[in-house]
Scaffold this active site. Structure first.
Site, short mmCIF file in Angstrom:
data_model
loop_
_atom_site.label_atom_id
_atom_site.label_comp_id
_atom_site.label_asym_id
_atom_site.label_seq_id
_atom_site.Cartn_x
_atom_site.Cartn_y
_atom_site.Cartn_z
CD GLU A 59 -2.87 -1.43 0.30
OE1 GLU A 59 -2.90 -0.64 -0.67
OE2 GLU A 59 -3.64 -2.39 0.42
CG HIS A 78 -4.22 -0.17 5.75
ND1 HIS A 78 -5.59 -0.03 5.64
CD2 HIS A 78 -3.94 -1.40 5.24
CE1 HIS A 78 -6.10 -1.12 5.07
NE2 HIS A 78 -5.12 -1.97 4.84
CG HIS A 94 -7.36 -5.34 7.72
ND1 HIS A 94 -6.90 -6.50 7.13
CD2 HIS A 94 -6.95 -4.32 6.90
CE1 HIS A 94 -6.25 -6.21 6.01
NE2 HIS A 94 -6.26 -4.90 5.86
CD GLU A 145 -14.25 9.49 25.14
OE1 GLU A 145 -13.34 8.91 24.54
OE2 GLU A 145 -14.18 9.85 26.32
CG HIS A 154 -9.15 -3.56 2.54
ND1 HIS A 154 -8.41 -3.78 1.41
CD2 HIS A 154 -8.25 -3.59 3.57
CE1 HIS A 154 -7.14 -3.97 1.73
NE2 HIS A 154 -7.02 -3.85 3.03
P1 13P Z 1 1.22 -5.44 3.18
O1 13P Z 1 1.69 -6.69 3.89
O2 13P Z 1 1.76 -5.35 1.79
O3 13P Z 1 1.52 -4.20 4.02
O4 13P Z 1 -0.35 -5.54 3.00
C1 13P Z 1 -1.21 -5.61 4.11
C2 13P Z 1 -2.54 -5.04 3.83
O5 13P Z 1 -3.29 -4.82 4.75
C3 13P Z 1 -2.93 -4.73 2.43
O6 13P Z 1 -4.08 -3.94 2.37
ZN ZN Z 2 -5.30 -3.99 4.21
#
Ligand code: 13P
Ligand code: ZN
Length: 266
Positions: A119, A142, A144, A173, A214
């Protein structure tokens, strides 16, 4: 002789590794899920030997706004739970070339099989946006977060306005610390410059961007602050699903209560 990092860079890397542990503990970092980058430009530079020859890799497009800048960036296909113990075995320091067309790996003397996150384009689009508007964020995370992603799997809820109303309504909050809310990015193939541009545009208007089905991207001045905004929003989403699991719809705060909270400044 090893590459010597300044105390300021070392402190930033320590803080990133602490956050990597939280992402794993939260259950938001399955396998290699998630990635982080930190702009190191305002920190005293690392010390490299004079004869050092960095290793060059080209980028999928030219990034003029971050030309010449250095970033700590997590490596692709590595685990957050490993990063927390060994931050430099699971991440790199890169310097974008002066023309913005590529980067040099400046950590590990360039001698490493590690490569930046898949990313990277999104991270660089976001750092470019931050540089253009001269704001003080330097961290991009980033991850999940389970309940935030779940919101985007329900067709009746997968709408920016609806999601913000839910998230702000479930916990005071959320509006206080995330006053500009979450931006929703409709599904686009991950790892592309297209999703990177859409995410940077969204983060110019919101504290957090949510990728449909995602995960999220957030920016902040330091790793802890960046983690916090995601944590607060995911807490709101968790309360929402907990309420719905009783068979009832949660009431949520009213529009005027949310508006009132938006005036609180920390
Ligand atoms: P990477 O291992 O390339 O950082 O990817 C993880 C991820 O969450 C892709 O969206
Ligand atoms: Zn990801």
């Amino acid at each position: 002789m090893a590459v010597q990092f300044s105390d300021a860079v070392k402190k930033t890397i320590e803080e990133v590794s602490e956050i990597a542990g939280y992402l794993w503990q939260k259950g938001w970092a399955e396998r290699n899920a998630g990635n982080m980058s930190v702009c190191l430009n305002d920190l005293p530079s690392s010390c490299l030997p004079d004869d050092y020859q960095p290793f060059f890799i080209s980028l999928p497009e030219i990034f003029p706004d971050v030309a010449g800048m250095c970033f700590y960036v997590t490596a692709t296909n590595k685990r957050m739970r490993d990063l927390t113990r060994q931050p430099m075995k699971n991440a790199l320091i890169i310097r974008i070339t002066d023309d913005g067309a590529g980067y040099n790996i400046v950590s590990h003397f360039g001698k490493t099989d590690l490569r930046p996150t898949s990313e990277l384009a999104t991270h660089l689009e976001i750092h470019s946006m931050i540089t253009r508007r001269r704001s003080s964020e330097r961290v991009v995370i980033h991850t999940h977060p389970t309940e935030l992603i779940a919101l985007t799997q329900l067709s009746g809820l997968c709408d920016e306005r609806v999601i913000n109303k839910i998230l702000w309504g479930m916990h005071p909050e959320a509006k206080v610390f995330i006053p500009a809310g979450i931006g929703l990015i409709p599904y686009i193939l991950p790892g592309t410059t297209m999703i990177g541009k859409a995410t940077a545009d969204s983060l110019a208007e919101h504290e957090v961007a949510l990728w449909e089905k995602h995960g999220v991207f957030a920016t902040g001045r330091n790793p802890n602050e960046t983690f916090d905004v995601i944590d607060i929003l995911n807490k709101s989403a968790s309360i929402y699903f907990l309420c719905r699991s009783t068979g009832q719809e949660p009431e949520g705060l009213t529009d005027s209560q949310i508006e009132e909270l938006g005036k609180i400044k920390f």
